[in-house]
Design a protein around this motif. Structure first.
Motif, PDB file in Angstrom:
ATOM      1  N   SER A  24       0.831  -1.203   0.000  1.00 41.57           N
ATOM      2  CA  SER A  24       0.000   0.000   0.000  1.00 41.57           C
ATOM      3  C   SER A  24       0.864   1.252   0.000  1.00 41.57           C
ATOM      4  CB  SER A  24      -0.937   0.015   1.211  1.00 41.57           C
ATOM      5  OG  SER A  24      -0.205   0.084   2.413  1.00 41.57           O
ATOM      6  N   LEU A  25       0.257   2.348  -0.400  1.00 41.81           N
ATOM      7  CA  LEU A  25       0.889   3.668  -0.415  1.00 41.81           C
ATOM      8  C   LEU A  25      -0.134   4.647   0.146  1.00 41.81           C
ATOM      9  CD1 LEU A  25       3.466   5.175  -1.264  1.00 41.81           C
ATOM     10  CD2 LEU A  25       2.367   5.588  -3.472  1.00 41.81           C
ATOM     11  N   GLU A  26       0.319   5.482   1.083  1.00 41.00           N
ATOM     12  CA  GLU A  26      -0.583   6.415   1.759  1.00 41.00           C
ATOM     13  C   GLU A  26       0.102   7.760   1.912  1.00 41.00           C
ATOM     14  OE1 GLU A  26      -2.669   5.136   5.472  1.00 41.00           O
ATOM     15  OE2 GLU A  26      -1.374   6.651   6.375  1.00 41.00           O
ATOM     16  N   GLY A  27      -0.629   8.818   1.677  1.00 43.73           N
ATOM     17  CA  GLY A  27      -0.100  10.166   1.860  1.00 43.73           C
ATOM     18  C   GLY A  27      -1.150  11.060   2.465  1.00 43.73           C
ATOM     19  N   GLY A  28      -0.696  12.082   3.177  1.00 47.77           N
ATOM     20  CA  GLY A  28      -1.673  12.960   3.793  1.00 47.77           C
ATOM     21  C   GLY A  28      -1.060  14.219   4.360  1.00 47.77           C
ATOM     22  N   ALA A  29      -1.938  15.066   4.885  1.00 45.33           N
ATOM     23  CA  ALA A  29      -1.528  16.327   5.489  1.00 45.33           C
ATOM     24  C   ALA A  29      -2.397  16.612   6.699  1.00 45.33           C
ATOM     25  CB  ALA A  29      -1.649  17.461   4.483  1.00 45.33           C
ATOM     26  N   ASP A  30      -1.784  17.162   7.748  1.00 41.68           N
ATOM     27  CA  ASP A  30      -2.474  17.655   8.940  1.00 41.68           C
ATOM     28  C   ASP A  30      -2.086  19.116   9.104  1.00 41.68           C
ATOM     29  OD1 ASP A  30      -3.404  15.050   9.653  1.00 41.68           O
ATOM     30  OD2 ASP A  30      -1.436  14.619  10.503  1.00 41.68           O
ATOM     31  N   LEU A  31      -3.069  20.004   9.151  1.00 35.99           N
ATOM     32  CA  LEU A  31      -2.813  21.436   9.308  1.00 35.99           C
ATOM     33  C   LEU A  31      -3.565  21.919  10.542  1.00 35.99           C
ATOM     34  CD1 LEU A  31      -3.435  22.436   5.582  1.00 35.99           C
ATOM     35  CD2 LEU A  31      -1.268  21.806   6.643  1.00 35.99           C
ATOM     36  N   ARG A  32      -2.821  22.368  11.558  1.00 38.13           N
ATOM     37  CA  ARG A  32      -3.433  22.827  12.813  1.00 38.13           C
ATOM     38  C   ARG A  32      -3.173  24.315  12.969  1.00 38.13           C
ATOM     39  NH1 ARG A  32      -3.153  23.543  18.371  1.00 38.13           N
ATOM     40  NH2 ARG A  32      -4.482  22.204  19.645  1.00 38.13           N
ATOM     41  N   ARG A  33      -4.228  25.071  13.269  1.00 33.45           N
ATOM     42  CA  ARG A  33      -4.119  26.515  13.415  1.00 33.45           C
ATOM     43  C   ARG A  33      -4.812  26.969  14.692  1.00 33.45           C
ATOM     44  NH1 ARG A  33      -1.072  25.397  10.236  1.00 33.45           N
ATOM     45  NH2 ARG A  33      -0.816  26.072   8.098  1.00 33.45           N
ATOM     46  N   VAL A  34      -4.072  27.671  15.547  1.00 33.35           N
ATOM     47  CA  VAL A  34      -4.644  28.309  16.732  1.00 33.35           C
ATOM     48  C   VAL A  34      -5.301  29.602  16.271  1.00 33.35           C
ATOM     49  CG1 VAL A  34      -4.121  29.306  18.984  1.00 33.35           C
ATOM     50  CG2 VAL A  34      -2.891  27.277  18.213  1.00 33.35           C
TER      51      VAL A  34
END
Length: 189
Positions: free
Chosen positions: A54-64
């Motif tokens: 398998s191949l997996e990619g992603g992004a997490d963007l956290r903003r206060v």
């Protein structure tokens, strides 16, 4: 499902300050920190192939929401990751997963690599070893946030029946403020 593709997206927003939610006489009262309003956006795309790889990619963007509220347990960050997993790597039922990450937060950019080796020894018994990185890692029991943390782990899981899972895990953390070792035993029914 037949194509092996999964696409997930999520958005979470804390709209008001969340304080200590335990009673003052509770031993965890002082460790439950305040979370100031923030948003967290996530996207994940994965493809599983006929071979089981398998191949997996992603992004997490956290903003206060308010930059003055940034501090321990409440940070802005961007995390981008790509993970490739090889099924039946060298041995039957052994899976190797390699993860590359890019973290960006408050002028700090960091690249990291991680791995996980997991073996299904039987339908009931699984073992894993690996390592991962976190730019920020919260430890609510010690009431502290550690930065630039590399964690090495070993875990075993035993599932004697459908509704019962037990596990034993050991983690060694190498961080900006020192080394920490944690032994965890858990059972879920």
């Amino acid at each position: 499902a037949d194509s092996g593709w999964i696409v997930q997206g999520s958005y979470y927003e804390l709209m008001q300050t969340e304080g200590s939610l335990a009673e003052e006489l509770d031993p965890f009262f002082d460790t439950l920190q305040q979370f100031f309003p923030f948003s967290l956006s996530r996207v994940l795309v994965s493809k599983t192939f006929d071979s089981g790889d398998s191949l997996e990619g992603g992004a997490d963007l956290r903003r206060v929401d308010d930059s003055e509220d940034e501090g321990d347990f409440n940070r802005d960050y961007d995390r981008y990751h790509l993970t490739g997993a090889l099924a039946d790597f060298l041995l039957p039922d052994l899976t190797l997963a390699l993860t590359g990450e890019y973290w960006a937060s408050n002028g700090t950019d960091s690249n990291s690599m991680g791995f996980d080796l997991t073996r299904d020894f039987s339908e009931k018994f699984t073992g894993s070893i690996g390592s991962y990185y976190q730019l920020y890692k919260n430890d609510f029991l010690l009431d502290e946030e550690r930065q630039d943390v590399r964690t090495y782990y070993f875990a075993v899981r035993y599932k004697p029946e459908k509704r019962l899972t037990s596990g034993l895990g050991f983690e060694h953390e190498d961080s900006d403020v020192g080394d920490y070792d944690t032994l965890t035993a858990r059972s879920t029914w």
